[in-house]
Design an enzyme around this catalytic site. Structure first.
Site, short mmCIF file in Angstrom:
data_model
loop_
_atom_site.label_atom_id
_atom_site.label_comp_id
_atom_site.label_asym_id
_atom_site.label_seq_id
_atom_site.Cartn_x
_atom_site.Cartn_y
_atom_site.Cartn_z
N SER A 42 -7.29 21.94 13.17
CA SER A 42 -7.63 22.00 14.59
C SER A 42 -6.38 22.34 15.40
O SER A 42 -5.26 22.10 14.97
CB SER A 42 -8.19 20.67 15.04
OG SER A 42 -8.44 19.83 13.95
N HIS A 155 -13.65 21.98 10.77
CA HIS A 155 -13.41 21.48 9.41
C HIS A 155 -14.48 21.97 8.44
O HIS A 155 -14.57 21.48 7.32
CB HIS A 155 -13.40 19.95 9.41
CG HIS A 155 -12.14 19.38 9.99
ND1 HIS A 155 -11.87 18.05 10.04
CD2 HIS A 155 -11.05 20.00 10.54
CE1 HIS A 155 -10.68 17.86 10.61
NE2 HIS A 155 -10.18 19.04 10.91
N GLU A 164 -16.31 15.14 12.55
CA GLU A 164 -16.33 14.19 11.44
C GLU A 164 -17.34 13.08 11.68
O GLU A 164 -17.32 12.43 12.72
CB GLU A 164 -14.96 13.51 11.29
CG GLU A 164 -13.84 14.45 10.91
CD GLU A 164 -12.48 13.79 11.05
OE1 GLU A 164 -12.37 12.59 10.76
OE2 GLU A 164 -11.55 14.49 11.47
N GLU A 205 -12.20 17.90 4.81
CA GLU A 205 -11.86 16.51 4.46
C GLU A 205 -12.81 16.02 3.38
O GLU A 205 -12.89 14.84 3.10
CB GLU A 205 -11.86 15.65 5.71
CG GLU A 205 -10.76 16.14 6.65
CD GLU A 205 -10.65 15.39 7.96
OE1 GLU A 205 -11.48 14.51 8.22
OE2 GLU A 205 -9.73 15.71 8.72
N ASP A 241 -15.59 11.46 14.82
CA ASP A 241 -14.48 12.15 15.49
C ASP A 241 -15.09 13.42 16.06
O ASP A 241 -15.41 14.36 15.33
CB ASP A 241 -13.35 12.49 14.50
CG ASP A 241 -12.23 13.26 15.20
OD1 ASP A 241 -12.31 13.45 16.42
OD2 ASP A 241 -11.28 13.69 14.51
N GLU A 284 -13.97 9.03 18.41
CA GLU A 284 -12.62 9.59 18.60
C GLU A 284 -12.73 10.91 19.36
O GLU A 284 -13.66 11.69 19.11
CB GLU A 284 -12.00 9.82 17.21
CG GLU A 284 -10.63 10.45 17.22
CD GLU A 284 -10.18 10.76 15.79
OE1 GLU A 284 -10.60 10.06 14.85
OE2 GLU A 284 -9.42 11.73 15.62
N ASP A 311 -6.84 10.88 20.15
CA ASP A 311 -6.05 11.60 19.16
C ASP A 311 -5.28 12.69 19.88
O ASP A 311 -4.07 12.60 20.09
CB ASP A 311 -6.99 12.16 18.07
CG ASP A 311 -6.30 13.05 17.07
OD1 ASP A 311 -5.08 13.13 17.11
OD2 ASP A 311 -6.98 13.67 16.23
N LYS A 336 -0.82 9.82 13.60
CA LYS A 336 -0.56 10.84 12.58
C LYS A 336 0.93 11.13 12.55
O LYS A 336 1.51 11.55 13.55
CB LYS A 336 -1.31 12.13 12.95
CG LYS A 336 -2.82 12.04 12.88
CD LYS A 336 -3.44 13.26 13.54
CE LYS A 336 -4.91 13.42 13.26
NZ LYS A 336 -5.53 14.42 14.15
N HIS A 364 -4.83 10.59 8.07
CA HIS A 364 -4.43 11.78 7.31
C HIS A 364 -4.51 13.00 8.23
O HIS A 364 -4.84 12.87 9.41
CB HIS A 364 -5.41 11.98 6.14
CG HIS A 364 -6.81 12.29 6.61
ND1 HIS A 364 -7.77 12.85 5.82
CD2 HIS A 364 -7.41 12.12 7.83
CE1 HIS A 364 -8.88 13.01 6.50
NE2 HIS A 364 -8.70 12.58 7.71
N LYS A 387 -7.90 6.21 8.29
CA LYS A 387 -8.88 7.30 8.19
C LYS A 387 -8.28 8.32 7.23
O LYS A 387 -7.27 8.93 7.55
CB LYS A 387 -9.09 7.90 9.58
CG LYS A 387 -9.94 9.14 9.59
CD LYS A 387 -10.24 9.59 11.01
CE LYS A 387 -9.59 10.91 11.32
NZ LYS A 387 -10.20 11.63 12.43
P1 PGA Z 1 -6.80 17.58 12.04
O1 PGA Z 1 -8.05 16.65 11.91
O2 PGA Z 1 -5.82 17.14 11.00
O3 PGA Z 1 -7.38 18.94 11.80
O4 PGA Z 1 -6.24 17.42 13.43
C1 PGA Z 1 -8.01 15.28 11.79
C2 PGA Z 1 -8.50 14.66 13.07
O5 PGA Z 1 -8.92 15.37 13.96
O6 PGA Z 1 -8.45 13.46 13.26
ZN ZN Z 2 -9.21 13.72 15.51
#
Ligand code: PGA
Ligand code: ZN
Length: 418
Positions: A42, A155, A164, A205, A241, A284, A311, A336, A364, A387
């Site tokens: 993303s 994704h 997600e 994922e 998410d 999220e 996020d 992250k 992750h 997560k």
């Molecule tokens: P990303 O996805 O690693 O592509 O940002 C994970 C998330 O959105 O939480």
């Molecule tokens: Zn996210």
């Protein structure tokens, strides 16, 4: 005090067959460890930056040799034969060496694996597990896993807008049991999808990614699978998410899979309706990263009922968190490592969130590797959640298996969930 004898970076491959940076760090006592940087699909505006080569002749522009070179030249020249009291001191040194605000001199994908590998090597030198080295508690609380089960948007290649769909086995008495529950639901979900002639291939994922009539249908199919696996919605909850920045266009939310374009008020109503009908405990990125009016309304309507998770808006950045905390726009945050680029800044973000009564979810990235550092980090920081995707490919399984091992290692010094 640990002296670094060598750092050596190389390009290795991530779970989406793109290159990423791995660092091998050796201390002067001979202890050596490897850490690997994850990456993502993303696109967020506010993250620390990762450096790609943009050379069309290698890996379709995505090579990471420039970042590898940053480690093997400038970073190496500056850290080799230097002693550091702690990983915090090394991180500070690397941040000062980079001197830019968003790490755009060496870039996050060069700095982070050095920072992680140093933590790993020091823990090994002290004969400790990584989680123990990072934080030693008398008792540990193991995190609830938010486990991916259906994927959408960036994704996957299906028509589902929400990125997600996850299940959270809150009723389990151990990590092992939580993981078993997920596996049983996933097997049953496959049977249901196959019976409906829907795709059972897995995406980023590693949850399934079927084409569906609506986002709500994804929830309904998951609930069917939970039931078919003989569990109830008291035992297994749902988390989403939405990654809504991805479908935010010209001030509106374009749910293309449902042929709906919603303003922020309508989107909040859409979520409120889902929360009313289904056992959802967490949403999220319900709103786009800079849609403050949307965030405010979402928080007003749902903060008492569910976790509203930041996020994209916060991107594991302590300055951004400090800035937004008083606005009271969310009650939980996603953490992250590569969004900020060092281990100690990541830990500071968790601590600041905890101080402000926010729940942390160690996360992750969509493009992962066999590195299991985040499992140790979640345990070390006693975070509420981790997560780390589905259980259907080794890049994610490695983290869950590490949690199983940690649970065994800690035995009666650990308790699963709150
Ligand atoms: P990303 O996805 O690693 O592509 O940002 C994970 C998330 O959105 O939480
Ligand atoms: Zn996210």
């Amino acid at each position: 005090m640990y002296k670094i004898k060598n750092v050596y970076a190389r390009e290795v491959i991530d779970s989406r067959w793109n290159p990423t940076v791995e660092v091998e760090l050796t201390l002067d006592n001979g202890v050596k460890w490897i850490a690997i940087c994850p990456s993502w699909a993303s696109t967020w505006i506010h993250e620390a930056l990762e450096l790609r080569d943009w050379d069309s002749t290698r890996f379709l522009w995505k090579g990471t040799l420039k970042a590898v070179n940053n480690v093997n030249t400038t970073i190496k020249e500056n850290v080799v034969w230097k002693s550091f009291e702690s990983y915090r001191q090394l991180d500070k040194y690397l941040i000062e060496l980079d001197w830019t605000k968003n790490k755009s001199n060496f870039w996050a994908n060069a700095i982070l694996p050095v920072s992680m590998a140093f933590v790993d090597a020091c823990s090994k030198a002290e004969n400790k597990e990584i989680f123990e080295y990072v934080w030693e508690w008398k008792w540990y609380i193991l995190p609830y896993p938010m486990m991916n089960i259906i994927n959408g948007w960036s994704h996957a290649d299906n028509n589902v807008d929400i990125q997600e769909f996850m299940i959270v086995p809150v009723w389990a008495t151990s990590i092992k049991e939580a993981i078993r529950m997920w596996a049983e639901v996933f097997h049953n979900l496959k049977k249901i999808l196959s019976a409906k002639w829907l795709a059972t291939s897995v995406w980023d994922e590693w949850g399934y990614a079927p084409n569906l009539w609506s986002n709500e249908e994804a929830i309904q199919i998951i609930l069917e699978a939970i039931k078919k696996a003989w569990y109830t919605t008291d035992q297994i909850k749902l988390a989403l998410d939405c990654a809504s920045s991805e479908f935010y266009k010209d001030g509106k939310y374009d749910l293309a899979g449902e042929w709906k374009v919603l303003d922020y008020k309508q989107l909040v109503d859409f979520y409120a309706d889902l929360v009313e009908k289904y056992p959802i405990i967490s949403i999220e990125d319900g709103m786009a990263e800079d849609d403050f009016a949307g965030w405010k309304l979402l928080e007003e309507k749902l903060w008492k009922k569910i976790m509203t998770v930041w996020d994209d808006l916060f991107v594991t950045n302590i300055e951004r968190l400090q800035m937004w905390i008083e606005w009271d726009l969310a009650n939980s945050i996603l953490i992250k490592l590569n969004q900020i680029g060092t281990v100690s800044e990541t830990i500071d973000a968790v601590d600041l969130a905890t101080k402000n009564d926010m729940r942390s979810i160690i996360s992750h990235r969509s493009w992962e590797t066999e590195d299991t550092f985040i499992a140790d980090l979640a345990v070390a920081k006693n975070t509420w959640f981790i997560k780390t995707g589905s259980l259907s490919r080794t890049d994610r399984i490695a983290k869950y298996n590490r949690l199983i091992r940690i649970e065994d290692m800690l035995w009666d010094k650990a308790k699963y969930g709150r």
